[in-house]
Design an enzyme around this catalytic site. Structure first.
Site, PDB file in Angstrom:
ATOM      1  N   TYR A 114       0.852  -1.166  -0.183  1.00  0.00           N
ATOM      2  CA  TYR A 114      -0.001   0.070  -0.017  1.00  0.00           C
ATOM      3  C   TYR A 114       0.871   1.297  -0.109  1.00  0.00           C
ATOM      4  CZ  TYR A 114      -3.812   3.254   1.658  1.00  0.00           C
ATOM      5  OH  TYR A 114      -4.559   4.201   1.657  1.00  0.00           O
ATOM      6  N   ASP A 115       1.909   1.144   1.005  1.00  0.00           N
ATOM      7  CA  ASP A 115       2.586   2.466   1.025  1.00  0.00           C
ATOM      8  C   ASP A 115       3.578   2.963  -0.183  1.00  0.00           C
ATOM      9  OD1 ASP A 115       1.686   2.062   3.587  1.00  0.00           O
ATOM     10  OD2 ASP A 115       3.430   2.106   4.631  1.00  0.00           O
ATOM     11  N   GLU A 116       4.335   1.727  -0.385  1.00  0.00           N
ATOM     12  CA  GLU A 116       4.990   2.073  -1.762  1.00  0.00           C
ATOM     13  C   GLU A 116       4.335   2.172  -3.051  1.00  0.00           C
ATOM     14  OE1 GLU A 116       7.861   3.019  -1.224  1.00  0.00           O
ATOM     15  OE2 GLU A 116       8.983   1.759   0.253  1.00  0.00           O
ATOM     16  N   ASN A 138      -6.293   9.516   8.305  1.00  0.00           N
ATOM     17  CA  ASN A 138      -7.347   8.800   8.411  1.00  0.00           C
ATOM     18  C   ASN A 138      -8.639   9.411   8.454  1.00  0.00           C
ATOM     19  OD1 ASN A 138      -4.922   7.818   9.762  1.00  0.00           O
ATOM     20  ND2 ASN A 138      -5.961   6.100  10.390  1.00  0.00           N
ATOM     21  N   VAL A 140     -11.911   2.831  13.856  1.00  0.00           N
ATOM     22  CA  VAL A 140     -13.158   3.390  14.237  1.00  0.00           C
ATOM     23  C   VAL A 140     -14.443   2.286  13.840  1.00  0.00           C
ATOM     24  CG1 VAL A 140     -14.739   5.097  13.529  1.00  0.00           C
ATOM     25  CG2 VAL A 140     -12.221   5.534  13.614  1.00  0.00           C
ATOM     26  N   ARG A 173      -3.486   8.545  16.318  1.00  0.00           N
ATOM     27  CA  ARG A 173      -4.099   8.984  14.973  1.00  0.00           C
ATOM     28  C   ARG A 173      -4.905  10.126  15.025  1.00  0.00           C
ATOM     29  NH1 ARG A 173      -1.120   5.122  14.198  1.00  0.00           N
ATOM     30  NH2 ARG A 173      -1.141   3.510  12.783  1.00  0.00           N
ATOM     31  N   PRO A 229       2.299   2.377  12.441  1.00  0.00           N
ATOM     32  CA  PRO A 229       3.014   3.786  12.835  1.00  0.00           C
ATOM     33  C   PRO A 229       2.769   4.214  14.186  1.00  0.00           C
ATOM     34  CG  PRO A 229       1.978   3.727  10.743  1.00  0.00           C
ATOM     35  CD  PRO A 229       1.392   2.429  11.205  1.00  0.00           C
ATOM     36  N   ARG A 230       3.525   4.700  14.904  1.00  0.00           N
ATOM     37  CA  ARG A 230       3.298   5.197  16.304  1.00  0.00           C
ATOM     38  C   ARG A 230       2.584   6.456  16.349  1.00  0.00           C
ATOM     39  NH1 ARG A 230       8.605   6.278  17.642  1.00  0.00           N
ATOM     40  NH2 ARG A 230       8.966   5.575  15.334  1.00  0.00           N
ATOM     41  N   GLN A 231       2.719   7.317  15.439  1.00  0.00           N
ATOM     42  CA  GLN A 231       2.028   8.559  15.615  1.00  0.00           C
ATOM     43  C   GLN A 231       1.751   9.005  14.229  1.00  0.00           C
ATOM     44  OE1 GLN A 231       4.774  11.154  17.664  1.00  0.00           O
ATOM     45  NE2 GLN A 231       6.371  10.770  16.103  1.00  0.00           N
TER      46      GLN A 231
HETATM   47  P1  NAD Z   1     -12.625   1.879   0.069  1.00  0.00           P
HETATM   48  O1  NAD Z   1     -12.077   0.542   0.549  1.00  0.00           O
HETATM   49  O2  NAD Z   1     -13.894   1.921   0.883  1.00  0.00           O
HETATM   50  O3  NAD Z   1     -12.776   2.184  -1.505  1.00  0.00           O
HETATM   51  C1  NAD Z   1     -11.864   1.893  -2.368  1.00  0.00           C
HETATM   52  C2  NAD Z   1     -12.598   1.682  -3.702  1.00  0.00           C
HETATM   53  O4  NAD Z   1     -11.847   1.190  -4.720  1.00  0.00           O
HETATM   54  C3  NAD Z   1     -13.692   0.364  -3.218  1.00  0.00           C
HETATM   55  O5  NAD Z   1     -14.899   0.777  -3.740  1.00  0.00           O
HETATM   56  C4  NAD Z   1     -13.066  -0.964  -4.355  1.00  0.00           C
HETATM   57  O6  NAD Z   1     -13.862  -1.576  -4.756  1.00  0.00           O
HETATM   58  C5  NAD Z   1     -12.304  -0.076  -5.233  1.00  0.00           C
HETATM   59  N1  NAD Z   1     -11.207  -0.594  -5.811  1.00  0.00           N
HETATM   60  C6  NAD Z   1     -10.143  -1.306  -5.164  1.00  0.00           C
HETATM   61  N2  NAD Z   1      -9.371  -1.736  -6.347  1.00  0.00           N
HETATM   62  C7  NAD Z   1      -9.858  -1.459  -7.440  1.00  0.00           C
HETATM   63  C8  NAD Z   1      -9.486  -1.640  -8.773  1.00  0.00           C
HETATM   64  N3  NAD Z   1      -8.516  -2.441  -9.253  1.00  0.00           N
HETATM   65  N4  NAD Z   1     -10.302  -1.150  -9.745  1.00  0.00           N
HETATM   66  C9  NAD Z   1     -11.480  -0.622  -9.507  1.00  0.00           C
HETATM   67  N5  NAD Z   1     -11.940  -0.173  -8.229  1.00  0.00           N
HETATM   68  C10 NAD Z   1     -11.274  -0.758  -7.164  1.00  0.00           C
HETATM   69  O7  NAD Z   1     -11.537   2.698   0.815  1.00  0.00           O
HETATM   70  P2  NAD Z   1     -11.930   4.525   1.052  1.00  0.00           P
HETATM   71  O8  NAD Z   1     -11.477   4.819   2.603  1.00  0.00           O
HETATM   72  O9  NAD Z   1     -13.016   4.859   0.610  1.00  0.00           O
HETATM   73  O10 NAD Z   1     -10.614   4.846   0.264  1.00  0.00           O
HETATM   74  C11 NAD Z   1     -10.756   5.590  -0.767  1.00  0.00           C
HETATM   75  C12 NAD Z   1      -9.265   5.991  -1.360  1.00  0.00           C
HETATM   76  O11 NAD Z   1      -8.700   7.058  -0.328  1.00  0.00           O
HETATM   77  C13 NAD Z   1      -8.200   4.968  -1.601  1.00  0.00           C
HETATM   78  O12 NAD Z   1      -7.461   5.246  -2.751  1.00  0.00           O
HETATM   79  C14 NAD Z   1      -7.451   5.088  -0.204  1.00  0.00           C
HETATM   80  O13 NAD Z   1      -5.969   4.786  -0.471  1.00  0.00           O
HETATM   81  C15 NAD Z   1      -7.514   6.595  -0.007  1.00  0.00           C
HETATM   82  N6  NAD Z   1      -7.384   7.070   1.376  1.00  0.00           N
HETATM   83  C16 NAD Z   1      -8.414   6.902   2.296  1.00  0.00           C
HETATM   84  C17 NAD Z   1      -8.137   7.052   3.526  1.00  0.00           C
HETATM   85  C18 NAD Z   1      -9.153   6.888   4.813  1.00  0.00           C
HETATM   86  O14 NAD Z   1      -9.100   6.874   5.900  1.00  0.00           O
HETATM   87  N7  NAD Z   1     -10.407   6.409   4.398  1.00  0.00           N
HETATM   88  C19 NAD Z   1      -6.901   7.532   3.918  1.00  0.00           C
HETATM   89  C20 NAD Z   1      -5.933   7.770   3.162  1.00  0.00           C
HETATM   90  C21 NAD Z   1      -6.114   7.626   1.791  1.00  0.00           C
HETATM   91  N1  UDP Z   2      -6.259  -0.684  15.786  1.00  0.00           N
HETATM   92  C1  UDP Z   2      -6.762  -1.085  16.939  1.00  0.00           C
HETATM   93  N2  UDP Z   2      -7.454  -2.087  16.946  1.00  0.00           N
HETATM   94  C2  UDP Z   2      -8.165  -2.496  16.043  1.00  0.00           C
HETATM   95  C3  UDP Z   2      -8.009  -1.702  14.836  1.00  0.00           C
HETATM   96  C4  UDP Z   2      -6.962  -1.040  14.636  1.00  0.00           C
HETATM   97  O1  UDP Z   2      -6.089  -0.752  18.084  1.00  0.00           O
HETATM   98  O2  UDP Z   2      -9.186  -3.341  16.324  1.00  0.00           O
HETATM   99  C5  UDP Z   2      -5.098   0.424  15.731  1.00  0.00           C
HETATM  100  C6  UDP Z   2      -4.025   0.088  14.689  1.00  0.00           C
HETATM  101  O3  UDP Z   2      -2.813  -0.891  15.338  1.00  0.00           O
HETATM  102  C7  UDP Z   2      -3.702   1.224  14.404  1.00  0.00           C
HETATM  103  C8  UDP Z   2      -4.585   2.204  14.551  1.00  0.00           C
HETATM  104  O4  UDP Z   2      -5.626   1.602  15.389  1.00  0.00           O
HETATM  105  O5  UDP Z   2      -2.264   1.532  15.375  1.00  0.00           O
HETATM  106  C9  UDP Z   2      -5.354   2.538  13.282  1.00  0.00           C
HETATM  107  O6  UDP Z   2      -5.656   1.435  12.288  1.00  0.00           O
HETATM  108  P1  UDP Z   2      -6.172   1.670  11.237  1.00  0.00           P
HETATM  109  O7  UDP Z   2      -6.337   0.225  10.447  1.00  0.00           O
HETATM  110  O8  UDP Z   2      -7.862   2.282  11.235  1.00  0.00           O
HETATM  111  O9  UDP Z   2      -5.425   2.690  10.349  1.00  0.00           O
HETATM  112  P2  UDP Z   2      -3.973   2.933   9.881  1.00  0.00           P
HETATM  113  O10 UDP Z   2      -3.168   1.940  10.539  1.00  0.00           O
HETATM  114  O11 UDP Z   2      -3.983   2.571   8.419  1.00  0.00           O
HETATM  115  O12 UDP Z   2      -3.844   4.370  10.300  1.00  0.00           O
END
Ligand code: NAD
Ligand code: UDP
Ligand code: UDP
Length: 330
Positions: free
Chosen positions: A140-142, A169, A183, A206, A269-271
């Site tokens: 995901y990250d890379e 988030n 959440v 977060r 991640p820690r923070q």
């Molecule tokens: P989500 O998983 O609800 O939505 C992602 C959508 O993309 C889904 O509808 C899924 O079916 C679709 N999808 C996945 N792979 C696909 C593919 N190969 N082709 C077509 N569709 C595909 O997640 P979200 O929280 O709505 O996130 C939306 C975007 O925002 C993502 O790119 C995510 O990385 C980014 N984002 C979200 C958050 C967050 O906290 N919600 C934080 C940072 C970045």
């Molecule tokens: N986390 C938790 N309990 C859960 C799910 C997640 O304590 O049931 C923690 C997780 O380890 C992370 C933080 O909540 O430290 C946020 O996790 P999330 O998966 O929502 O997002 P991201 O790590 O991608 O920020």
């Protein structure tokens, strides 16, 4: 066009765009998204749903591309990590190729994960991050980091009109109940009377942004002057530990749930806290909804869902076929 338009953020974005009177093409392969999220839009003459995987080329004529396709929760993106990287990288190439051909403006939903486990706190856009390139979160990250690279190379090489936002988030109604994000996990656990699973000692932090604030930011970013490429951070700087979040959810929902501690996943991640000075200065954007206020409609959504509303299948991810198996049967 909204890729990932049937997902959590994408479906809210489609709602706002249809409300604004735009013609919307929603592109999604329904991996983590659901038709339930967009069912109310299917009757609108302004809305079109296209089941498509962005790792394959797509030829359509559009003026704006919001590229959100990519599973966002660790449980989902680690389910088929190779597909996750393909979605970010091949997906970005295809959508940028499309934007270049039709001269469309294109916005990338990047992420705070590009900062990895940050050693600079809060994170400004200038920080290059601290990412493990070979860990379980790396797909995901890379993938997202490479997508940013592609966006800026298409900008420099082909003058594609790009917008890159780094989303921190974000939570709200229509999160997938089994996607494992904190959440939704805590709320669903509390509503079921199950124990709340805090990973590690719960002292990791977060910063949580409510979905309406994020979508408002996304629309502002898309319509910003063409010199504004980003990357720009979007998120709510109010920072909480996971233990504080668990206590808040318990306080709001009540019931018999307790807090239990589980092992911390690797590379967690820690923070994390966004520095949003750029979004404030460039776009006049800042979040308006506090965590307390945003949790209320989110809890109400999950309450209805667990009572059989909202039309969501409540199967856990483990029970779902893998992407590859799914594609083979389609
Ligand atoms: P989500 O998983 O609800 O939505 C992602 C959508 O993309 C889904 O509808 C899924 O079916 C679709 N999808 C996945 N792979 C696909 C593919 N190969 N082709 C077509 N569709 C595909 O997640 P979200 O929280 O709505 O996130 C939306 C975007 O925002 C993502 O790119 C995510 O990385 C980014 N984002 C979200 C958050 C967050 O906290 N919600 C934080 C940072 C970045
Ligand atoms: N986390 C938790 N309990 C859960 C799910 C997640 O304590 O049931 C923690 C997780 O380890 C992370 C933080 O909540 O430290 C946020 O996790 P999330 O998966 O929502 O997002 P991201 O790590 O991608 O920020
Ligand atoms: N592409 C697409 N739709 C289009 C135009 C291009 O899906 O309308 C894809 C196509 O598969 C191509 C990729 O975008 O491989 C990158 O396009 P670009 O024009 O940058 O490169 P090239 O065609 O030379 O590979």
């Amino acid at each position: 066009m909204v890729t990932g338009g049937a997902g959590f953020l994408g479906s809210h974005l489609c709602d706002r765009l249809v409300e604004q009177g735009r013609d919307v093409v929603c592109v999604d392969n329904l991996f983590t998204g659901s038709k339930a999220n967009i069912r109310h839009l299917l009757g609108s003459p302004r809305f079109e749903f296209l089941r498509h995987d962005v790792t394959f080329p797509l030829y359509v004529e559009v003026a704006r591309i919001f590229n959100l396709a990519c599973p966002a929760s660790p449980v989902h993106y680690q389910h088929d990590p190779v597909q996750t990287t393909k979605t970010s990288v091949h997906g970005a190439i295809n959508m940028l190729g499309l934007a270049k051909r039709v001269r469309a403006r294109i916005l990338q939903a990047s992420t705070s994960e590009v900062y990895g486990d940050p050693s600079v706190h809060p994170q400004p856009e200038e920080y290059w991050g601290n990412v493990n390139p070979i860990g379980v979160r790396s797909c995901y990250d890379e993938g997202k980091r490479c997508a940013e690279t592609l966006f800026f190379d298409y900008f420099r090489q082909d003058r594609v009109d790009i917008k890159v936002m780094r989303i921190f988030n974000t939570y709200g109604p229509r999160m997938h109940p089994h996607d494992g994000r904190v959440v939704s996990n805590f709320i669903v656990q509390a509503l079921r009377g199950d124990d709340l699973t805090v990973f590690g000692d719960g002292q990791q932090s977060r910063s949580f942004c409510y979905v309406d604030d994020m979508i408002r930011g996304m629309l502002l970013m898309m319509e910003s002057p063409s010199g504004v490429t980003g990357p720009i951070n979007f998120g709510n700087p109010a920072e909480f530990t996971m233990l504080e979040l668990a206590e808040k959810v318990l306080e709001k929902i009540g019931g018999r749930s307790k807090i239990v501690f589980k092992p911390l996943p690797s590379d967690d991640p820690r923070q994390r806290q966004p520095n949003i000075a750029k979004a404030r200065e460039t776009l006049g954007w800042e979040p308006a909804v506090t965590l307390d206020d945003g949790l209320e409609p989110t809890i109400a959504y999950f309450r209805e869902l667990l009572n059989g509303g909202a039309g969501f299948g409540l199967r856990p991810m483990e029970g779902q076929p893998s992407m590859r198996a799914k594609r083979a049967t389609e």
